[in-house]
Design an enzyme around this catalytic site. Structure first.
Site, PDB file in Angstrom:
ATOM      1  N   LYS A  46       1.003  -1.057  -0.217  1.00 53.61           N
ATOM      2  CA  LYS A  46      -0.188  -0.107  -0.130  1.00 53.61           C
ATOM      3  C   LYS A  46       0.887   1.610  -0.182  1.00 53.61           C
ATOM      4  CE  LYS A  46      -4.309   0.103   2.376  1.00 53.61           C
ATOM      5  NZ  LYS A  46      -4.808   0.409   4.219  1.00 53.61           N
TER       6      LYS A  46
HETATM    7  C1  E4P Z   1      -8.034   1.229   4.287  1.00 48.50           C
HETATM    8  O1  E4P Z   1      -7.620   0.799   4.124  1.00 48.50           O
HETATM    9  C2  E4P Z   1      -7.585   1.928   5.818  1.00 48.50           C
HETATM   10  O2  E4P Z   1      -6.934   0.905   6.192  1.00 48.50           O
HETATM   11  C3  E4P Z   1      -8.794   2.019   6.744  1.00 48.50           C
HETATM   12  O3  E4P Z   1     -10.293   1.550   6.015  1.00 48.50           O
HETATM   13  C4  E4P Z   1      -9.011   3.886   7.006  1.00 48.50           C
HETATM   14  O4  E4P Z   1     -10.268   4.185   7.582  1.00 48.50           O
HETATM   15  P1  E4P Z   1     -10.441   5.006   9.034  1.00 48.50           P
HETATM   16  O5  E4P Z   1     -10.919   5.805   7.817  1.00 48.50           O
HETATM   17  O6  E4P Z   1     -11.907   4.069   9.658  1.00 48.50           O
HETATM   18  O7  E4P Z   1      -9.516   5.193   9.292  1.00 48.50           O
END
Ligand code: E4P
Length: 217
Positions: free
Chosen positions: A83
């Site tokens: 990522k």
């Molecule tokens: C996506 O891959 C992120 O890890 C995640 O969905 C972020 O979510 P949040 O806005 O609840 O931190």
């Protein structure tokens, strides 16, 4: 639509995977920091449990650093997806890692143009954050519709991975809009199970059954 779990908790992932509903996992630095311990060992264990795509995120900010960290993450297990954040450096890293055969998830996507640029450099997934958009008064799910429509014509095979999900409505809307993947925190997966009429119905079935057994005895 595939269901990924958005978590770094081996315990939670294990419990959900045992139900047969988990297609993959996404993590981020905040989620893994919460777990403590060796993040490489945690990612490896998650890969063994899920046997599907598991996103691990880089923390470097330069393309060279992201590529280095990305290669290191990819070496943990063949299920790892690297990522990278949506930045200019992130796009450079995405292009290099993708050309080496590593799957890349471009994260922190908040607009359709960003999603399109990430697709152009070979992203396997783009992660638009719907909850964080809702939090600032924008229409998170509106962005999903825009990206799904755009990718129908100019998506280069990149999958739309709906992230920052806050509840069942996000999940169902994502599916209806044609998103490829939704990633949910364990608490949201828990909400997907809930309906009071199911609990009430089951309780009544069991009570009626017990009563009938007592009469027979
Ligand atoms: C996506 O891959 C992120 O890890 C995640 O969905 C972020 O979510 P949040 O806005 O609840 O931190």
């Amino acid at each position: 639509m595939k269901l990924f779990v958005d978590s770094g908790s081996v315990k939670d992932i294990e419990a959900l995977a045992s139900l047969g509903i988990v297609d993959g996992v996404t993590t981020n630095p905040s989620l893994l920091a919460k777990e403590g311990g060796d993040y490489r060992a945690i990612l490896k264990r998650i890969c063994e449990i899920v046997q599907g795509p598991v996103s691990g995120e880089v923390v470097a900010t330069s393309a060279a650093g992201m590529i280095r960290e990305g290669r290191d993450l990819a070496a943990i297990d063949p299920h790892i997806v690297v990522k990278v954040p949506f930045t200019r450096e992130g796009l450079k890293a995405c292009r290099t890692l993708s050309s080496e055969g590593t799957r890349v998830n471009v994260t922190l996507i908040f607009s359709a143009p960003q999603a399109w640029l990430a697709a152009k450099v070979g992203a396997t997934y783009v992660s638009p954050f719907v909850g964080r958009l809702d939090d600032v008064g924008a229409a998170g799910m509106g962005l999903i519709q825009e990206i799904v429509d755009l990718f129908d014509h100019a998506g280069y095979g990149t999958e739309v991975l709906v992230a920052s999900v806050r509840g069942p409505l996000h999940v169902i809307e994502a599916g209806r809009m044609g998103a490829d993947v939704v990633t949910c925190p364990p608490a949201v997966v828990e909400q997907l199970f809930k309906h009071p009429l199911t609990d009430i119905g089951l309780e009544r079935f069991l009570k009626d059954w017990e009563k009938a057994q007592a009469v027979k005895a």
